[in-house]
Design an enzyme around this catalytic site. Structure first.
Site, PDB file in Angstrom:
ATOM      1  N   SER A 134      82.722  19.463  43.475  1.00 23.64           N
ATOM      2  CA  SER A 134      82.368  20.771  44.025  1.00 23.64           C
ATOM      3  C   SER A 134      83.550  21.731  44.001  1.00 23.64           C
ATOM      4  CB  SER A 134      81.912  20.573  45.471  1.00 23.64           C
ATOM      5  OG  SER A 134      81.915  21.781  46.170  1.00 23.64           O
TER       6      SER A 134
ATOM      7  N   TYR B 147      82.984  18.058  54.050  1.00 22.20           N
ATOM      8  CA  TYR B 147      82.298  17.954  52.751  1.00 22.20           C
ATOM      9  C   TYR B 147      83.311  18.052  51.611  1.00 22.20           C
ATOM     10  CZ  TYR B 147      79.521  19.345  48.690  1.00 22.20           C
ATOM     11  OH  TYR B 147      78.983  19.424  47.415  1.00 22.20           O
TER      12      TYR B 147
HETATM   13  N1  LIG Z   1      73.856  22.842  44.705  1.00 24.45           N
HETATM   14  C1  LIG Z   1      75.109  23.247  44.663  1.00 24.45           C
HETATM   15  O1  LIG Z   1      75.387  24.440  44.703  1.00 24.45           O
HETATM   16  C2  LIG Z   1      76.243  22.262  44.550  1.00 24.45           C
HETATM   17  C3  LIG Z   1      77.549  22.758  44.505  1.00 24.45           C
HETATM   18  C4  LIG Z   1      78.596  21.852  44.392  1.00 24.45           C
HETATM   19  C5  LIG Z   1      78.346  20.496  44.295  1.00 24.45           C
HETATM   20  N2  LIG Z   1      77.067  20.043  44.363  1.00 24.45           N
HETATM   21  C6  LIG Z   1      76.846  18.597  44.259  1.00 24.45           C
HETATM   22  O2  LIG Z   1      75.822  18.362  43.306  1.00 24.45           O
HETATM   23  C7  LIG Z   1      75.055  17.218  43.667  1.00 24.45           C
HETATM   24  C8  LIG Z   1      73.587  17.562  43.749  1.00 24.45           C
HETATM   25  O3  LIG Z   1      73.409  18.594  44.729  1.00 24.45           O
HETATM   26  P1  LIG Z   1      71.990  19.271  45.009  1.00 24.45           P
HETATM   27  O4  LIG Z   1      72.248  20.690  45.378  1.00 24.45           O
HETATM   28  O5  LIG Z   1      71.045  18.952  43.906  1.00 24.45           O
HETATM   29  O6  LIG Z   1      71.583  18.508  46.353  1.00 24.45           O
HETATM   30  P2  LIG Z   1      70.223  17.790  46.770  1.00 24.45           P
HETATM   31  O7  LIG Z   1      70.375  17.458  48.221  1.00 24.45           O
HETATM   32  O8  LIG Z   1      69.051  18.604  46.351  1.00 24.45           O
HETATM   33  O9  LIG Z   1      70.252  16.458  45.909  1.00 24.45           O
HETATM   34  C9  LIG Z   1      70.909  15.282  46.314  1.00 24.45           C
HETATM   35  C10 LIG Z   1      69.928  14.133  46.188  1.00 24.45           C
HETATM   36  O10 LIG Z   1      70.611  12.937  46.561  1.00 24.45           O
HETATM   37  C11 LIG Z   1      69.754  12.166  47.354  1.00 24.45           C
HETATM   38  N3  LIG Z   1      70.566  11.323  48.232  1.00 24.45           N
HETATM   39  C12 LIG Z   1      71.280  11.701  49.322  1.00 24.45           C
HETATM   40  N4  LIG Z   1      71.869  10.649  49.893  1.00 24.45           N
HETATM   41  C13 LIG Z   1      71.529   9.573  49.126  1.00 24.45           C
HETATM   42  C14 LIG Z   1      71.816   8.185  49.216  1.00 24.45           C
HETATM   43  N5  LIG Z   1      72.586   7.700  50.202  1.00 24.45           N
HETATM   44  N6  LIG Z   1      71.304   7.347  48.280  1.00 24.45           N
HETATM   45  C15 LIG Z   1      70.504   7.838  47.284  1.00 24.45           C
HETATM   46  N7  LIG Z   1      70.194   9.145  47.166  1.00 24.45           N
HETATM   47  C16 LIG Z   1      70.702   9.997  48.076  1.00 24.45           C
HETATM   48  C17 LIG Z   1      68.912  13.148  48.146  1.00 24.45           C
HETATM   49  O11 LIG Z   1      67.699  12.591  48.601  1.00 24.45           O
HETATM   50  C18 LIG Z   1      68.718  14.269  47.128  1.00 24.45           C
HETATM   51  O12 LIG Z   1      67.521  14.111  46.418  1.00 24.45           O
HETATM   52  C19 LIG Z   1      75.656  16.721  44.987  1.00 24.45           C
HETATM   53  O13 LIG Z   1      76.610  15.719  44.683  1.00 24.45           O
HETATM   54  C20 LIG Z   1      76.352  17.949  45.543  1.00 24.45           C
HETATM   55  O14 LIG Z   1      77.410  17.592  46.406  1.00 24.45           O
HETATM   56  C21 LIG Z   1      76.008  20.893  44.486  1.00 24.45           C
END
Ligand SMILES: NC(=O)c1ccc[n+]([C@@H]2O[C@H](COP(=O)([O-])OP(=O)(O)OC[C@H]3O[C@@H](n4cnc5c(N)ncnc54)[C@H](O)[C@@H]3O)[C@@H](O)[C@H]2O)c1
Length: 334
Positions: free
Chosen positions: A129, A154
């Site tokens: 991130s 985070y």
């Molecule tokens: N969306 C953004 O802007 C953004 C920015 C920076 C980093 N990220 C990173 O990208 C990745 C995806 O983010 P997103 O926005 O799609 O989030 P999201 O919450 O929509 O997706 C994460 C998924 O992981 C699953 N999950 C959570 N804990 C879990 C566990 N213990 N075991 C199995 N599955 C689990 C959740 O059910 C969810 O479906 C994450 O690692 C997040 O930190 C996202």
């Protein structure tokens, strides 16, 4: 050539788009997700609706912290590569429950790295991130800037996960690990907690939006199709790159202030926002902006959707999805 890929966090916002894109290019995909309650699991099931009908997709409902389950899946499927996106996302909620964030994001990533090591899966692409840059780096952020002063749990967990990747790449001299620092991703299926989605929902329901700070906070917003192109670029790079750990920024490389963002959403909705002015939040960084030179050069990353085009696309999806109507009904029910 079709490959076998494991995607963790497959039902999430970014994960489900990555799954769809891998399936569309002919890969065979095993998705792992535990449908945690961070937001409505029904939304996550809807994200995977198309994939579930695809003959090359299988869903495993399991927790990435569960070592035995991860070893079982990864041993049995023996993927060519793993895309690890499962995490507890979100800066502000991580302040409320830091231990959970540490468990899922650091332990979970370690379990995946170790299951890959044990099964001799060499190629991993891991979600990091922009928050790892904190407030000390000078924008535009470069991958070799110091990322040693996270300002939220985070951010600290994401940086810790990167360091765990570094350690595994050092210990296993055949592993190729790519960490991708995503910069605020938005688009269809965006998490309901993120600003663009929650503002759109509230403005369309006639509710005030929480407007933190003076509106000058800047973000590099990345449209989901661009993020997905970068993720697939990383998967492809890991086929031919040398062993080791590499880090890439995936942003749009343009900034939008909070005030500008609200105006773009108002225009796309044809409605005016009511602002509930609140102080800047602890944990929120002042500014993010990606230098994407490295990703352009080595991943073939070429982001193409600017925020002025992406916001109307998001709003069109929001209207078609009926999410606004569903949440209005829930709110009316109390
Ligand atoms: N969306 C953004 O802007 C953004 C920015 C920076 C980093 N990220 C990173 O990208 C990745 C995806 O983010 P997103 O926005 O799609 O989030 P999201 O919450 O929509 O997706 C994460 C998924 O992981 C699953 N999950 C959570 N804990 C879990 C566990 N213990 N075991 C199995 N599955 C689990 C959740 O059910 C969810 O479906 C994450 O690692 C997040 O930190 C996202």
């Amino acid at each position: 050539m079709a490959e076998k890929i494991v995607v963790t966090g497959a039902a999430g916002f970014i994960g489900s788009h990555v799954v769809d894109a891998l399936l569309a290019r002919g890969d065979v995909v095993v998705g792992i997700d535990n449908f945690d309650s961070f937001y409505d699991p029904d939304l996550k099931r809807a994200n995977l609706a198309d994939a579930m009908l695809h003959p090359s997709f299988e869903l495993v409902e399991a927790d990435v912290r569960d070592t035995a389950a991860m070893r079982r899946v990864i041993d049995a499927f023996h993927p060519d590569a793993i895309v690890h996106l499962a995490a507890r996302a979100g800066v502000r909620p991580s302040i409320a429950d830091p231990a959970l964030y540490a468990a899922v994001n650091v332990l979970g990533t370690t379990v995946i790295l170790d299951a890959a090591r044990a099964a001799k899966v060499a190629r991993l692409v891991i979600a990091s991130s922009s928050s790892v840059y904190g407030n000390d780096a000078t924008p535009p952020f470069r991958e070799d800037d110091n990322a040693i002063t996270p300002i939220s749990p985070y951010a600290a967990t994401k940086r810790a996960a990167e360091l765990m990747c570094e350690a595994y790449a050092g210990l296993c001299d055949w592993m190729k690990i790519i960490s991708l620092r995503f910069f605020t991703v938005y688009g269809p299926r965006q998490r309901p907690d993120l600003a663009i989605h929650s503002f759109t929902r509230r403005i369309s329901a006639g509710e005030p939006i929480p407007f933190f700070g003076d509106g000058t906070a800047e973000r590099d917003y990345t449209y989901i199709t661009d993020t997905v192109q970068g993720v697939l670029g990383a998967v492809d790079r890991s086929r031919t790159s040398k062993p080791g750990h590499e880090i890439f920024n995936l942003g749009e490389s343009a900034v939008t202030t909070l005030s500008e963002l609200v105006i773009l959403i108002e225009r796309a909705l044809g409605m005016t926002a009511k602002l509930q002015r609140l102080p800047a939040q602890p944990g929120d960084v002042r500014r993010t902006l990606a230098d994407i030179t490295k990703a352009r050069k080595l991943l073939g990353y070429a982001p193409s959707v600017q925020v002025r085009d992406g916001i109307p696309r998001f709003v069109a999806w929001f209207r078609e999805s009926g999410i606004g109507a569903a949440s209005a009904t829930t709110a009316a029910r109390g």
